[in-house]
Design an enzyme around this catalytic site. Structure first.
Site, mmCIF file in Angstrom:
data_model
loop_
_atom_site.group_PDB
_atom_site.id
_atom_site.type_symbol
_atom_site.label_atom_id
_atom_site.label_comp_id
_atom_site.label_asym_id
_atom_site.label_seq_id
_atom_site.Cartn_x
_atom_site.Cartn_y
_atom_site.Cartn_z
ATOM 1 N N SER A 24 52.212 40.807 51.604
ATOM 2 C CA SER A 24 50.808 40.943 50.700
ATOM 3 C C SER A 24 50.668 42.521 50.643
ATOM 4 O O SER A 24 49.815 43.379 49.624
ATOM 5 C CB SER A 24 49.423 40.416 51.279
ATOM 6 O OG SER A 24 50.114 40.547 52.671
ATOM 7 N N HIS A 157 25.053 24.977 14.684
ATOM 8 C CA HIS A 157 26.062 24.872 14.302
ATOM 9 C C HIS A 157 27.032 25.923 13.285
ATOM 10 O O HIS A 157 27.251 25.263 12.396
ATOM 11 C CB HIS A 157 26.280 23.610 12.976
ATOM 12 C CG HIS A 157 25.333 22.429 13.390
ATOM 13 N ND1 HIS A 157 25.762 21.308 14.243
ATOM 14 C CD2 HIS A 157 23.939 21.944 13.663
ATOM 15 C CE1 HIS A 157 24.911 20.748 14.971
ATOM 16 N NE2 HIS A 157 24.064 20.926 14.643
ATOM 17 N N SER A 278 43.052 50.838 12.636
ATOM 18 C CA SER A 278 43.853 49.948 12.540
ATOM 19 C C SER A 278 45.353 51.072 11.666
ATOM 20 O O SER A 278 45.092 52.438 11.064
ATOM 21 C CB SER A 278 43.949 48.659 11.304
ATOM 22 O OG SER A 278 45.308 48.735 10.541
ATOM 23 N N LYS A 284 39.423 49.674 8.268
ATOM 24 C CA LYS A 284 39.277 49.281 9.553
ATOM 25 C C LYS A 284 38.265 49.213 10.155
ATOM 26 O O LYS A 284 39.084 50.925 10.707
ATOM 27 C CB LYS A 284 40.312 48.774 9.675
ATOM 28 C CG LYS A 284 41.971 47.611 9.259
ATOM 29 C CD LYS A 284 40.749 45.884 9.625
ATOM 30 C CE LYS A 284 41.012 44.685 9.733
ATOM 31 N NZ LYS A 284 40.514 43.821 9.787
ATOM 32 N N GLU A 291 36.052 41.931 21.551
ATOM 33 C CA GLU A 291 37.241 40.392 21.390
ATOM 34 C C GLU A 291 37.742 40.328 22.426
ATOM 35 O O GLU A 291 37.449 39.075 23.492
ATOM 36 C CB GLU A 291 38.350 41.226 19.836
ATOM 37 C CG GLU A 291 38.224 41.349 18.822
ATOM 38 C CD GLU A 291 39.353 41.536 18.201
ATOM 39 O OE1 GLU A 291 38.938 43.158 17.916
ATOM 40 O OE2 GLU A 291 40.124 41.065 17.462
ATOM 41 N N TYR A 318 43.959 28.561 59.860
ATOM 42 C CA TYR A 318 44.269 29.261 58.767
ATOM 43 C C TYR A 318 45.736 28.892 58.336
ATOM 44 O O TYR A 318 47.146 28.209 59.141
ATOM 45 C CB TYR A 318 44.543 30.386 60.167
ATOM 46 C CG TYR A 318 45.257 31.805 58.299
ATOM 47 C CD1 TYR A 318 44.466 32.844 57.475
ATOM 48 C CD2 TYR A 318 46.643 31.974 58.337
ATOM 49 C CE1 TYR A 318 45.570 32.864 56.682
ATOM 50 C CE2 TYR A 318 47.343 33.073 57.863
ATOM 51 C CZ TYR A 318 46.383 33.332 56.469
ATOM 52 O OH TYR A 318 47.417 34.790 55.725
ATOM 53 N N GLN A 323 47.076 33.525 51.758
ATOM 54 C CA GLN A 323 47.174 35.060 51.614
ATOM 55 C C GLN A 323 46.836 34.983 49.931
ATOM 56 O O GLN A 323 47.063 36.378 49.058
ATOM 57 C CB GLN A 323 48.713 35.526 51.609
ATOM 58 C CG GLN A 323 49.161 36.594 51.082
ATOM 59 C CD GLN A 323 50.381 36.929 52.495
ATOM 60 O OE1 GLN A 323 50.216 37.467 53.864
ATOM 61 N NE2 GLN A 323 51.266 37.395 51.578
HETATM 62 N N1 ARG Z 1 47.746 38.654 54.985
HETATM 63 C C1 ARG Z 1 47.733 37.706 55.806
HETATM 64 C C2 ARG Z 1 46.553 36.819 54.433
HETATM 65 O O1 ARG Z 1 46.077 37.399 53.249
HETATM 66 C C3 ARG Z 1 46.644 38.387 56.716
HETATM 67 C C4 ARG Z 1 47.140 36.958 57.636
HETATM 68 C C5 ARG Z 1 48.103 36.468 58.378
HETATM 69 N N2 ARG Z 1 47.840 35.933 59.401
HETATM 70 C C6 ARG Z 1 48.603 35.407 59.783
HETATM 71 N N3 ARG Z 1 48.184 34.306 61.122
HETATM 72 N N4 ARG Z 1 49.681 35.100 59.183
HETATM 73 O O2 ARG Z 1 46.553 36.352 54.329
#
Ligand code: ARG
Length: 459
Positions: A24, A157, A278, A284, A291, A318, A323
């Site tokens: 990550s 409307h 444009s 333009k 937009e 977790y 992630q």
């Molecule tokens: N990079 C991980 C995340 O964003 C950090 C937590 C990782 N924890 C684990 N038990 N692998 O969630």
């Protein structure tokens, strides 16, 4: 080679594809400052509670400052093999201060670490969004004050309905943004608890002081349940939900600016600074910023839906699924802050075409309701009958190709003999808006009161 952080039970390193899906660092390096802030709070607490020696704590503190400056100066090398920001920082700390770096992770897990970092980051984005909202509200209030009595068409409307004032229309958005502020403040209040010290999921046997780390990071208190602390992302969902509603408001206003700046409407002129040209059509002036603001809700609501979909059905505590929270929130926060800033600039720079607004307000029989109300008040007709009489007069004017005030008294009396000269007083647009004095109505005096009330509220 196997991993330095958790390689003890591994004989082989990960497959390249495993590394690619797992890492990550490509995006969570945006959490570097928060990660280091959290680590510093943690190390100071470990020293204060006697878990870490003062000497090691000092080395860690110094080392983390060096890591931070390397990141700020752009000399830090992020490594995908080290997965994420947490391990990249810790690994570099080890290079700088040696084995004492390994003591920083005592009584901590990446699970509480990432939850802490991400709350800190999201909280800062909320603060930036709140500042952006107030600034935009001030820009709208300036417009509202200048145009408290500029008459423009009010639509339902997108058809002519009744005349309103420019100030009233601007204030409608000030109200919406005020509620957006309230939602973000609520989200901030609820999210402002520290997950740090929840460790992996169960808490820790070390005598840590979670109140101390919470205070150090300006959290109101530690999260009360370690399982909850590491496994919920409702703070991110709340931010994205509030951001989605805010982006919806901005999108609606942006759409109005696109329509209003067209050659057919000519209600506003956007500044050169917030228009584009444009490459082929020399005449333009395109409202690209409007937009794009109109479109950004796609990303923001998309992020919201994406994260809901990630979180639903996840068992405690977790899971790596989580992630996937970060890129969505990063992208949505960027889009929201940029939209707020662009809208702010457009609103400050734009000029209303007061004559065109006024002329447009008078077309489309916009004071027909005033005529019907007059018949109720002065000729004592039941409203339904007054509505019918007025409809007949509108049809007559349409037939003649004129507006209601252009009909003669004799023509009106032919439809209903109770009509008198006094009716012409209510057919003008100024009279129409001036008469809408009910609380929250479009009358200039009500608009001025609301501007003053908002200025007092915003300080
Ligand atoms: N990079 C991980 C995340 O964003 C950090 C937590 C990782 N924890 C684990 N038990 N692998 O969630």
């Amino acid at each position: 080679s196997s991993n330095a952080m958790w390689g003890g039970r591994f004989a082989e390193g990960p497959d390249a594809i495993m590394e690619a899906i797992n890492a990550s660092i490509g995006f969570d390096q945006r959490l570097a400052a928060q990660d280091i802030q959290g680590s510093r709070a943690h190390a100071a607490m470990l020293a204060a509670t006697g878990i870490l020696s003062d000497k090691d704590a000092e080395a860690i503190r110094e080392g983390l400052l060096t890591v931070m400056s390397e990141i700020e100066e752009g000399t830090f090398t992020f490594s995908a093999a080290l997965e994420d920001i947490h391990m990249n920082v810790e690994n570099r700390l080890r290079e700088i201060i040696g084995p004492a770096a390994g003591r920083l992770h005592t009584a901590r897990s990446r699970n509480d670490q990432v939850a802490t970092d991400f709350r800190l980051w999201t909280r800062a984005q909320i603060d930036a969004a709140l500042a952006g909202l107030v600034s935009l509200q001030h820009a709208l209030l300036d417009q509202a004050e200048a145009g408290a009595d500029w008459v423009m068409p009010g639509f339902t409307h997108l058809q002519t309905a009744q005349p309103v004032t420019w100030g009233h229309h601007m204030l409608a958005y000030v109200e919406m943004l005020g509620r957006d502020t309230g939602r973000l403040e609520d989200a901030r209040r609820r999210m402002n608890e520290s997950p740090l010290g929840a460790a992996a999921l169960a808490g820790t046997s070390f005598p840590i002081d979670r109140h101390m780390t919470a205070d150090a990071m300006a959290f109101d208190r530690p999260c009360a349940n370690s399982l909850d602390a590491v496994s919920d992302r409702d703070f991110a969902l709340e931010f994205l939900s509030a951001a989605s509603i805010c982006a919806t408001h901005l999108s609606r206003f942006a759409e109005e600016l696109v329509i209003w700046s067209s050659a057919q409407f000519r209600f506003v002129k956007l500044s050169d600074r917030f228009s584009t040209g444009s490459s082929i059509m020399p005449q333009k002036r395109n409202p690209d910023a409007a937009e794009l603001i109109r479109a950004k809700i796609g990303r923001i609501l998309g992020a919201n839906v994406a994260l809901f979909t990630v979180m639903k059905g996840l068992p405690l505590a977790y899971s790596k699924d989580m992630q996937e929270d970060k890129e969505q929130v990063f992208d949505a926060a960027d889009a929201l802050l940029l939209s707020l800033a662009a809208m702010d600039g457009m609103v400050r720079d734009m000029t209303a075409n007061v004559e065109n607004l006024r002329a447009a307000a008078a077309t489309g029989f916009s004071t027909a309701t005033d005529l019907a109300d007059w018949l109720v008040r002065e000729a004592e007709l039941p409203f339904r009958e007054a509505h019918h009489v007025t409809g007949t007069l509108v049809a007559m004017a349409e037939e003649k190709g004129c507006d209601l005030p252009d009909l003669s008294l004799a023509e009106m009396q032919a439809v209903n003999p109770a009509i008198t000269e006094g009716v012409f007083d209510v057919l003008g647009v100024d009279n129409s808006v001036a008469s809408r004095t009910s609380f929250g109505g479009t009358a200039p005096e009500r608009v001025r009161e609301q501007v003053a009330a908002w200025r007092a509220r915003l300080g």
